[in-house]
Design a protein around this motif. Structure first.
Motif, short mmCIF file in Angstrom:
data_model
loop_
_atom_site.label_atom_id
_atom_site.label_comp_id
_atom_site.label_asym_id
_atom_site.label_seq_id
_atom_site.Cartn_x
_atom_site.Cartn_y
_atom_site.Cartn_z
N LEU A 95 0.49 17.65 -1.65
CA LEU A 95 0.79 16.88 -2.86
C LEU A 95 -0.08 17.32 -4.04
O LEU A 95 -0.48 16.49 -4.84
CB LEU A 95 0.58 15.38 -2.57
CG LEU A 95 1.43 14.81 -1.43
CD1 LEU A 95 0.91 13.45 -1.01
CD2 LEU A 95 2.89 14.70 -1.86
N MET B 205 -5.23 10.68 -6.83
CA MET B 205 -4.26 9.63 -7.13
C MET B 205 -4.33 8.53 -6.05
O MET B 205 -4.30 7.35 -6.37
CB MET B 205 -2.83 10.18 -7.15
CG MET B 205 -2.57 11.36 -8.05
SD MET B 205 -3.06 11.12 -9.76
CE MET B 205 -1.82 10.00 -10.38
N ALA B 206 -4.43 8.96 -4.79
CA ALA B 206 -4.46 7.98 -3.69
C ALA B 206 -5.76 7.18 -3.73
O ALA B 206 -5.75 5.97 -3.54
CB ALA B 206 -4.34 8.71 -2.35
N GLY C 29 2.05 4.65 -11.90
CA GLY C 29 2.69 5.01 -10.64
C GLY C 29 2.60 3.88 -9.62
O GLY C 29 3.57 3.54 -8.96
N THR C 30 1.40 3.28 -9.53
CA THR C 30 1.22 2.15 -8.61
C THR C 30 2.16 1.01 -8.99
O THR C 30 2.85 0.44 -8.13
CB THR C 30 -0.25 1.66 -8.64
OG1 THR C 30 -1.10 2.73 -8.24
CG2 THR C 30 -0.45 0.48 -7.69
N VAL D 181 -2.13 6.74 -12.22
CA VAL D 181 -2.36 5.85 -11.07
C VAL D 181 -1.87 4.44 -11.41
O VAL D 181 -1.18 3.80 -10.61
CB VAL D 181 -3.86 5.82 -10.67
CG1 VAL D 181 -4.11 4.77 -9.60
CG2 VAL D 181 -4.29 7.19 -10.16
N GLY E 178 4.20 5.77 -5.47
CA GLY E 178 4.29 5.81 -6.93
C GLY E 178 3.17 6.64 -7.54
O GLY E 178 3.39 7.42 -8.47
N SER E 179 1.96 6.50 -6.98
CA SER E 179 0.81 7.24 -7.51
C SER E 179 1.01 8.75 -7.31
O SER E 179 0.68 9.55 -8.19
CB SER E 179 -0.48 6.80 -6.83
OG SER E 179 -0.73 5.45 -7.10
N LEU F 193 -4.31 17.03 -6.93
CA LEU F 193 -4.45 15.69 -7.51
C LEU F 193 -4.16 14.61 -6.48
O LEU F 193 -4.57 13.46 -6.66
CB LEU F 193 -3.50 15.50 -8.70
CG LEU F 193 -3.77 16.31 -9.96
CD1 LEU F 193 -2.84 15.86 -11.07
CD2 LEU F 193 -5.22 16.14 -10.40
N GLY F 194 -3.46 14.96 -5.39
CA GLY F 194 -3.04 13.97 -4.39
C GLY F 194 -4.13 12.99 -3.96
O GLY F 194 -3.98 11.79 -4.12
N THR G 2 0.83 -1.21 0.00
CA THR G 2 0.00 0.00 0.00
C THR G 2 0.87 1.25 0.00
O THR G 2 0.65 2.18 -0.78
CB THR G 2 -0.91 0.04 1.25
OG1 THR G 2 -1.63 -1.18 1.32
CG2 THR G 2 -1.87 1.20 1.18
N ARG H 257 -5.47 1.25 1.41
CA ARG H 257 -5.38 2.37 0.47
C ARG H 257 -6.60 3.27 0.61
O ARG H 257 -6.49 4.49 0.66
CB ARG H 257 -5.26 1.83 -0.96
CG ARG H 257 -5.10 2.95 -1.98
CD ARG H 257 -4.75 2.45 -3.37
NE ARG H 257 -4.43 3.60 -4.21
CZ ARG H 257 -3.62 3.57 -5.25
NH1 ARG H 257 -3.06 2.44 -5.62
NH2 ARG H 257 -3.38 4.66 -5.95
N THR I 46 -6.63 7.11 2.19
CA THR I 46 -7.14 8.24 1.42
C THR I 46 -8.18 9.01 2.22
O THR I 46 -8.15 10.25 2.28
CB THR I 46 -7.76 7.75 0.09
OG1 THR I 46 -6.82 6.92 -0.57
CG2 THR I 46 -8.11 8.93 -0.80
N SER J 158 2.51 1.70 -3.35
CA SER J 158 1.48 2.03 -4.35
C SER J 158 1.16 3.52 -4.27
O SER J 158 1.07 4.21 -5.30
CB SER J 158 0.19 1.25 -4.11
OG SER J 158 0.37 -0.13 -4.28
N LEU J 159 1.00 4.01 -3.03
CA LEU J 159 0.66 5.42 -2.84
C LEU J 159 1.82 6.31 -3.27
O LEU J 159 1.62 7.31 -3.98
CB LEU J 159 0.30 5.68 -1.38
CG LEU J 159 -1.05 5.13 -0.93
CD1 LEU J 159 -1.25 5.31 0.57
CD2 LEU J 159 -2.18 5.83 -1.68
N MET K 247 -2.95 15.33 1.90
CA MET K 247 -2.54 15.06 0.52
C MET K 247 -2.86 16.24 -0.38
O MET K 247 -2.04 16.65 -1.20
CB MET K 247 -3.28 13.82 0.00
CG MET K 247 -2.86 12.52 0.67
SD MET K 247 -3.95 11.19 0.14
CE MET K 247 -3.49 9.90 1.29
#
Lengths: 88, 201
Positions: free
Chosen positions: B145, B152-153, B74-75, B71, A73-74, B148-149, A67, B130, B134, A70-71, B141
């Motif tokens: 961040l 994305m999360a 990046g993930t 997403v 990278g996102s 968009l933070g 997790t 996750r 969020t 994943s976060l 976020m």
């Protein structure tokens, strides 16, 4: 794969029917209910699997690591999209 | 109330299943698979039938695809790093664990139905984390961040469960973007899990 077939079928029928109002509410309630039933089945699967029960501690640790990354990278991808496209 | 319905009841259903199994109830042969097909059919109906969805996507032009694509990539990048850093986590485990983008019910069941209950359980916990991260961290976020933070999360959950948090902390202007991103990611989950399972058998 069967699952993807059903997904595409749903997408096409949904798009044709243009669901709004009450039918939409019913779909969302059915969705919630089927998620609960599925998770119950999943609990059955997992509860009768000795490997899962034995490894429960390790599963939680691995899940947390996955997790977290994943976060991370996102967020990095979000920064790139923000800089390149949104922040003008 | 919604928060309880969305988070506590699924956990209770899952716990009831484990309890029933401990009491000696056997798993239903292919039962999960049948309900799963029904579930994704409903997801399709709901997404496909969203009023004005094509118009909304046209209005956002190609930009809208960049967020869910970010997403996904990046993930995956984060998961690859996790697999490299932790010897106990294989690349396949990391990628499959991440590919739910927060949609825990769908991803965990898909993986369990592939005959991998241990990995399915891990995907369930990981994707729940996750979603909860969020919900709990959207404020921070959005602040540190970029707006968009939280989107994305939130991943696939940014269309429903975490949409209120996005609206609240990123701003209402970001709600349509969040909704469409979550929607595209929800559709992507079964494809990505099938793809990863195929590449890394």
């Amino acid at each position: 794969m069967t699952v993807i077939l059903f997904l595409v079928l749903g997408l096409l029928i949904g798009w044709k029917l243009k669901l709004a109002g009450t039918p939409r509410k019913i779909i969302h309630q059915a969705l919630t209910l089927s998620i609960w039933i599925l998770l119950f089945f999943m609990g059955l699967d997992i509860g009768s699997d000795k490997n899962v029960l034995q490894q429960w501690g390790r599963i939680g640790g691995k899940a947390a690591v996955i997790t977290f990354f994943s976060l991370l990278g996102s967020f990095a991808a979000g920064f790139i999209v923000w800089k390149k496209v949104m922040d003008r | 109330m919604n928060l309880i319905r969305e988070n506590l009841f699924p956990l209770l259903a899952f716990g009831a299943g484990i309890g029933a199994a401990r009491l000696g109830l056997a798993p239903v042969e292919r039962g999960g698979m049948i309900v799963l097909c029904f579930l994704v059919f409903l997801v399709g109906l709901s997404v496909g039938g969203t009023p004005g969805i094509l118009a909304l996507m046209k209005k956002m032009k190609g930009r809208i695809f960049l967020i869910p694509l970010g997403v996904i990539l990046g993930t995956a990048a984060g998961n690859i790093v996790a697999a490299l850093l932790f010897s106990g986590i294989s690349l396949r485990q990391a990628l499959l664990g991440g590919a739910g983008y927060g949609y825990y019910s769908l991803s965990a069941i898909l993986i369990t139905e592939q005959g991998e209950p241990v990995l399915g359980a891990m995907a369930l916990v990981s994707n729940m984390m996750r979603e909860l991260a969020t919900l709990a961290g959207a404020g921070l976020m959005a602040r540190f961040l970029t707006p968009l933070g939280p989107i994305m999360a939130g991943g696939a959950t940014s269309m429903d469960v975490t949409l209120p948090a996005v609206t609240r902390f990123s701003g209402a202007d970001y709600a349509p973007l969040s909704f469409v991103s979550g929607l595209l990611l929800s559709i992507a989950v079964p494809f990505m899990i099938a793809l990863i399972s195929m590449i890394l058998p």
